[in-house]
Scaffold this active site. Structure first.
Site, PDB file in Angstrom:
ATOM      1  N   ARG A 160       0.839  -1.197   0.000  1.00 17.25           N
ATOM      2  CA  ARG A 160       0.000   0.000   0.000  1.00 17.25           C
ATOM      3  C   ARG A 160       0.876   1.249   0.000  1.00 17.25           C
ATOM      4  O   ARG A 160       1.823   1.335   0.780  1.00 17.25           O
ATOM      5  CB  ARG A 160      -0.902   0.000   1.245  1.00 17.25           C
ATOM      6  N   ARG A 171      -1.414   8.627  10.242  1.00 12.42           N
ATOM      7  CA  ARG A 171      -2.614   7.791  10.430  1.00 12.42           C
ATOM      8  C   ARG A 171      -2.816   7.477  11.919  1.00 12.42           C
ATOM      9  O   ARG A 171      -3.946   7.460  12.414  1.00 12.42           O
ATOM     10  CB  ARG A 171      -2.489   6.503   9.600  1.00 12.42           C
TER      11      ARG A 171
HETATM   12  P1  AMP Z   1      -7.573   1.777   6.101  1.00 12.35           P
HETATM   13  O1  AMP Z   1      -7.477   0.793   4.983  1.00 12.35           O
HETATM   14  O2  AMP Z   1      -8.740   1.534   6.999  1.00 12.35           O
HETATM   15  O3  AMP Z   1      -6.272   1.880   6.864  1.00 12.35           O
HETATM   16  O4  AMP Z   1      -7.815   3.209   5.444  1.00 12.35           O
HETATM   17  C1  AMP Z   1      -6.882   3.779   4.549  1.00 12.35           C
HETATM   18  C2  AMP Z   1      -7.165   5.271   4.387  1.00 12.35           C
HETATM   19  O5  AMP Z   1      -8.466   5.467   3.830  1.00 12.35           O
HETATM   20  C3  AMP Z   1      -7.179   6.067   5.699  1.00 12.35           C
HETATM   21  O6  AMP Z   1      -5.875   6.471   6.100  1.00 12.35           O
HETATM   22  C4  AMP Z   1      -8.067   7.254   5.312  1.00 12.35           C
HETATM   23  O7  AMP Z   1      -7.363   8.170   4.490  1.00 12.35           O
HETATM   24  C5  AMP Z   1      -9.115   6.588   4.421  1.00 12.35           C
HETATM   25  N1  AMP Z   1     -10.262   6.084   5.222  1.00 12.35           N
HETATM   26  C6  AMP Z   1     -10.632   4.791   5.386  1.00 12.35           C
HETATM   27  N2  AMP Z   1     -11.728   4.688   6.157  1.00 12.35           N
HETATM   28  C7  AMP Z   1     -12.046   5.953   6.505  1.00 12.35           C
HETATM   29  C8  AMP Z   1     -13.072   6.519   7.310  1.00 12.35           C
HETATM   30  N3  AMP Z   1     -13.990   5.740   7.937  1.00 12.35           N
HETATM   31  N4  AMP Z   1     -13.110   7.869   7.447  1.00 12.35           N
HETATM   32  C9  AMP Z   1     -12.217   8.663   6.825  1.00 12.35           C
HETATM   33  N5  AMP Z   1     -11.205   8.202   6.069  1.00 12.35           N
HETATM   34  C10 AMP Z   1     -11.121   6.856   5.894  1.00 12.35           C
END
Ligand code: AMP
Length: 220
Positions: A160, A171
């Site tokens: 990623r 994050r």
């Molecule tokens: P994740 O795969 O859950 O780590 O998400 C990757 C990225 O997607 C995050 O760092 C945010 O930029 C965006 N993202 C995912 N889910 C959310 C959410 N519920 N609210 C806001 N941004 C999100």
């Protein structure tokens, strides 16, 4: 049964969600995956989200809540696993409304209790099979045969773009500032159960299964 897996990036939410899909027929609703698909497909949402995600910041509440609403209208009969959603108080409130509109309710919020410094190591080394999605790690879990997926024998792997140290730190900071503060909202309703997220994948799975199968909460 509808559950939220809550924890910082790299806590193991996706790993456990995949397992629950396979073993219980529940459906993983990962806003991160939905956004990555939107970015890859170049949709209007993807175009908006791309730079925000690359920076490790949060995409708008309206966008992610709409994505979840759409997915809840498709088949999630055996229950939904919310993975990476909600991430803010607004999203938590939006989820309550989305569920209530569909005569559904939340059964558990499972908090993966983890050590943040160890997570940076976990995340910056992780990669996955581009074909089947099986997860690997530079130090903890290399494929048995070099450059060949253990599960499907494919040779293409994927990292990623937001799994680099600088973005991971942003994050984490977003998690601390905006997501961890929603725990009291669910604690007040008696929904939160913590599991030891630094334990092995099997042990975390065992603890989650005990919660889903109705083991009584331990006092804490
Ligand atoms: P994740 O795969 O859950 O780590 O998400 C990757 C990225 O997607 C995050 O760092 C945010 O930029 C965006 N993202 C995912 N889910 C959310 C959410 N519920 N609210 C806001 N941004 C999100």
């Amino acid at each position: 049964m509808n559950i939220i897996l809550l924890g910082p990036p790299g806590a193991g939410k996706g790993t456990q969600a995949h397992r629950l899909e396979q073993q219980r027929g529940m459906v993983q609703l990962s806003t991160g995956d939905m956004l990555r698909h939107a970015v890859a497909a170049g949709t209007p949402i993807g175009l908006k989200a791309k730079a925000v995600m690359a920076a490790g910041e949060l995409v708008s509440d309206a966008i992610v809540s709409a994505l979840i609403g759409e997915r809840l209208d498709t088949s999630v009969d055996k229950g939904a696993i919310f993975d990476g959603f909600p991430r803010t108080q607004h999203q938590a409130e939006a989820l309550d409304l989305l569920l209530a509109d569909r005569a559904r309710k939340l059964d558990h919020v499972i908090e993966l209790d983890v050590n943040e410094e160890a997570l940076v190591d976990r995340i910056t080394g992780r990669f996955s099979c581009a074909n089947c999605g099986a997860g690997y790690h530079d130090r903890f879990k290399l494929p048995r045969v070099e450059n060949t997926c253990d599960v499907c024998s494919a040779h293409e792997f994927h990292r990623r773009p937001d799994d680099n140290e600088q973005t991971v730190r942003t994050r984490m900071a977003e998690y601390r500032a905006k997501t961890a503060p929603i725990l009291p909202y669910y604690r007040e309703r008696g929904l939160v159960r913590a599991v030891e997220g630094m334990a092995s994948v099997d042990e975390v799975a065992r603890q989650i299964d005990a919660i889903l199968d109705g083991a009584p909460a331990l006092p804490f």
